[in-house]
Each structure stands twice: as structure tokens, then as C-alpha cells.
Design a protein around this motif. Structure first.
Motif, short mmCIF file in Angstrom:
data_model
loop_
_atom_site.label_atom_id
_atom_site.label_comp_id
_atom_site.label_asym_id
_atom_site.label_seq_id
_atom_site.Cartn_x
_atom_site.Cartn_y
_atom_site.Cartn_z
N UNK A 33 0.81 -1.22 0.00
CA UNK A 33 0.00 0.00 0.00
C UNK A 33 0.85 1.27 0.00
N UNK A 34 2.13 1.14 0.26
CA UNK A 34 2.99 2.33 0.23
C UNK A 34 3.19 2.86 -1.18
N UNK A 35 3.01 1.99 -2.17
CA UNK A 35 3.23 2.42 -3.56
C UNK A 35 2.07 2.12 -4.49
N UNK A 36 1.08 1.33 -4.02
CA UNK A 36 -0.01 0.92 -4.91
C UNK A 36 -1.36 1.17 -4.23
N UNK A 37 -2.41 1.05 -5.04
CA UNK A 37 -3.76 1.33 -4.53
C UNK A 37 -4.76 0.40 -5.19
#
Length: 467
Positions: free
Chosen positions: A248-252
Motif C-alpha cells: 500500500x505504500x506504492x499501490x492502490x
């Protein structure tokens, strides 16, 4: 001269292929920590958890790039679970056990057997027949036969018995343990609790062995018996953070599933604010789950800001990767009693299991818990224990996709409706398919396994999944 040349070539290859960054004298404590982290990473990671098993069991859903949520998988979709365990985790465990033996420290050996049993349990639950008896014997052969699932489970029970023989709280201490902080008594509890899990896993397929195992385990009552004794890997800050937080730090791409949100709302379940986050849109004041298996365009139309991510508890860097919880052990004991495998009180243990799950997430108010337990939709149904336990266990196993997937197949609850735009109509997958590399690197054994077990597709029921 020829022999001398061959010997010299071998020495030269060893020198050339030597990794300058490799530890010259590996220590068992470092190997133990590495094996635990690798196992936790793959168990809670994307490939085998929230991009597959949690989608199938409708705990999570996808809001972007939704093919996996529509059961569009291939021979590479599940390869991380297979390759990580066989090429990395089991190798570290093997070397750790060998070093433990050389140091006359049987506790490393015992912990190694427990970790092996857990990792092989994950593999056989997901794939069915897997290499077990010959796995890791590279000195003898570069390939390994696939053992029937029945034999794998029986072998794991014996391996856990061996672990219990080796594990001695009064013996030589171990170091490097990131699950139980070197507490051998807790490792014994975990070993017995794993035996109980496997006993119930095979209860429909081999009731005699299941009953014998349950009675052995319950005789000593040396089980996980509090939330403090739950087997879990505790993460830290980046880069040693929980795989969910890392994603979740880089994707959604992921959201909580509408299926579980609707169920939690229907039961007025106090875990809902823990499992789900409110949408980012401040005008939406309710939790909004995403239906499983939407096309990418239909999912996108819901709006990223208008749907619920998993709760902040699960998105935290240091969120624990739970391996086996106190709640699960109580559910197992309740089911064993319901099946007549023990003389314990099934309804009482069922209530205790739900309470333990609520407590696990900080819900401790006695009045609130009693009100929840007394709801008609929660009360234990002795006429259909599989429904009662199946639904509540599915809720309690949120985040543990592989375990939820296995229990949903075995108990057949909750009743799920296939993905909205699923590739296979009304059908829901019931196993992982073997990695495509097995067809090329271990073709003979792979073909024998498929011939014995059935077609290598998503819908071939495994041995333990009788109904």
C-alpha cells in the motif's frame, strides 16, 4: 592426468562460483530468523494472500487491474509460494537444523521441524500432492516425487511428534527467534496446536487418524491458550515491514470485500472498524466494500476515494503476520467436540473462540461481547456446527488468506457467490495450480502427480476437501 585435470576444474569452479557476500560460517540464529521472515512474507504477501486466497474467500477485493479477482490466473500466479518455500525457507531451516545438531542443541532441531511442518502444510493445503519425502535432498537428486496429500499430512503429524521430542524448555537456549523470542515452551504449544489444525483438516477424509490425533493433543492440553501465546511474526519499520504495508505504500489496487463488510454490518460486528477503513471521501460515513470480480472498468467507476481499504491495523508497518491464533485453536477444539472427537463442550468453546478473536483486536467490553454472542445470527447451532464455526472462523481469519481458503473449502461456509464477472461463471477455485516451471524442471514427477490427483486446474478438489 585426466583425474588431476577434472579435480582442478572442480576446484576452480568452486572458487569462481563462490559468492563473496556469503557468510563463511552461518549461525543457526541468523538462519532461524531468516526462515521465519521468509515464511511470514510469503504467507502474508501478495501472491499467495491478498492477490489470490483473500480474493477467493472474499475478504479482500480489487479496485484496479482486477483479473485475479475474476479468477484469471496462470502458471506463474502462485509460483512465489512454491519457489520461496522450496528454494529459500526450507533450505535455511535444513542448514539451521544441521548446525543445531553439530552444536548439540536439539531445540534448534525441534523448532526446525515445527517450521517445516507449517511450511509444508501451506503447500499441500494450496496445491494438494507436493514433494515432501524427497524435498531438499539435492545431494541425491535434482528432482523429487510428489507425495499424495494423505501421506504429507500423516508425515507432518509424525514430524511434529519428533519436534516435541526435541523441544526442551530446560535444554540449551536458542537465539534469533522472531516469533516466540526464544521461548521453547511456546514452541511446544505451537507444535501441538499445529497438530490439532492438521487433525481437523483431515477430519472428513481420515476421521480415525483425526480422532487419535485430537485425543493425543488434548491429553496434555499443551496448546496455545491465550492471545499472548499466538504464533505470529512481528514486523518492524521499512524495509522489514509487513508485506501489506509495503504494497500500500506504492499501490492502490486492493479494497475490503463487500461480502465481508455486509456480513459484519448484518451482525453489528465490532471488528468492522478494525478490518476496514472509512473511504477517503469525507462525505461517505459508512464502510463501503467492493464486490468481488468486477471488470476493471466497473471497479474503477466506483471511485478510489469512495471505497474502503483494509483497516489501519492491517496497513501498519509493524502489523503482525498471525500464523496460528488462540481463537483458531478454540474453534478447532469446538469443532472436535461437535464431531465427537473429544468430550469437551462445543458451544462453550465456540463462544470462547469468538471472544478471543474480539479480544485479539482490543475489543474487551464484556457487555458488548455478550450482546454480540447473543444475537441469533451468532449463536451456536448444534444442528449445523459447520455453518456456525465456518462463518465465525472466516471472520476471525481475516488477513490469513491461505488458512481461510483451506477452512472455507473444508467447512463449506460461508456460502459464497462467485465473482461478478468471474472467468468460470458460477464456479469458485478450490486449489492453486502448480507453477509452470514444474512442467519443465520436474516433468516426470509433475505428470505422475496430475495423473494421481486430477487435472492441474483451479477446480480439482483436493483429498482433504471431501464435500
Amino acid at each position: 592426468m585426466l583425474l588431476f585435470a577434472v579435480t582442478s576444474c572442480k576446484k576452480e569452479l568452486v572458487r569462481i562460483n563462490k559468492n563473496p557476500n556469503e557468510v563463511e560460517n552461518p549461525q543457526p540464529d541468523y538462519l532461524l530468523g531468516a526462515a521465519e521472515k521468509n515464511g511470514a512474507d510469503v504467507y502474508w504477501g501478495q501472491s499467495s494472500n491478498f492477490a489470490s486466497s483473500e480474493l477467493i474467500t472474499q475478504q479482500w477485493a480489487m479496485i484496479q487491474y482486477t483479473d485475479p479477482d475474476r479468477y484469471i490466473f496462470n502458471g506463474n500466479s502462485f509460483s512465489t509460494l512454491w519457489t520461496t518455500i522450496y528454494s529459500s525457507t526450507l533450505t535455511d531451516i535444513k542448514v539451521m537444523m544441521e548446525l543445531g545438531e553439530k552444536q548439540d542443541n536439539n531445540n534448534y532441531v525441534g523448532v526446525g521441524h515445527v517450521l517445516r511442518a507449517w511450511n509444508f502444510q501451506l503447500l499441500t493445503d494450496a496445491f494438494g500432492n507436493v514433494p515432501y519425502s524427497q524435498a531438499g535432498q539435492i545431494e541425491q537428486s535434482s528432482v523429487a516425487i510428489y507425495d499424495p496429500q494423505k501421506d504429507v499430512y500423516a508425515g507432518l503429524l509424525k514430524e511434529l511428534d519428533t519436534a516435541l521430542t526435541d523441544l526442551d524448555p530446560a535444554g540449551t537456549p536458542i537465539e534469533g527467534d522472531l516469533i516466540y523470542n526464544n521461548d521453547i515452551s511456546n514452541w511446544r504449544r505451537f507444535a501441538n496446536s499445529l497438530k490439532l489444525r492438521i487433525a481437523l483438516r483431515i477430519a472428513d477424509a481420515d476421521p480415525a487418524l483425526a480422532k487419535t490425533t485430537v485425543q493425543e493433543v488434548l491429553t496434555g492440553k499443551e496448546l496455545i491458550s491465550s492471545n499472548d501465546q499466538t504464533a505470529a511474526f512481528i514486523y518492524g519499520a521499512s524495509p522489514n515491514w509487513n508485506p501489506v504495508a509495503a504494497n500500500f505504500s506504492t499501490r492502490n489496487d486492493y479494497r475490503i470485500s463487500k461480502t465481508i463488510v455486509d456480513k459484519l454490518y448484518a451482525l453489528n460486528d465490532p471488528r468492522l472498524p478494525v478490518y476496514a477503513s472509512l473511504p477517503e471521501n469525507p462525505e461517505i460515513t459508512k464502510y463501503v466494500g467492493v464486490p468481488n470480480g468486477l471488470t476493471t472498468s466497473d471497479a474503477n467507476s466506483l471511485g478510489l476515494a469512495n471505497t474502503s481499504k483494509p483497516g489501519s491495523y492491517f496497513l501498519a508497518d509493524n502489523a503482525p503476520a498471525v500464523i496460528e491464533s488462540y481463537s483458531e485453536v478454540l474453534f478447532l477444539r469446538s469443532e472436535a467436540a461437535a464431531r465427537g472427537l473429544s468430550s469437551e463442550d462445543a458451544p462453550s468453546l465456540y463462544k470462547q473462540a469468538i471472544t478471543a478473536s474480539l479480544n485479539q483486536y482490543g475489543i474487551t467490553d464484556a457487555t458488548q461481547i455478550t450482546a454480540y454472542l447473543n444475537q441469533p445470527g451468532v449463536k451456536y447451532d448444534a444442528q449445523n456446527y459447520k455453518k456456525s464455526i465456518g462463518v465465525q472462523k472466516w471472520i476471525a481469519l481475516f488477513g490469513q488468506g491461505l488458512e481461510a481458503f483451506a477452512e472455507w473449502r473444508r467447512l463449506d461456509y460461508p456460502v459464497l457467490t462467485a465473482a461478478v464477472s468471474g472467468k468460470y461463471g458460477k464456479d469458485i477455485p478450490v486449489r492453486f495450480i502448480y507453477p509452470s516451471t514444474e512442467q519443465t524442471l520436474n516433468r516426470k514427477a509433475y505428470k505422475a502427480a496430475v495423473a494421481a490427483q486430477g487435472t492441474d486446474d483451479l477446480f480439482t478438489k483436493l483429498w482433504f476437501d471431501k464435500y
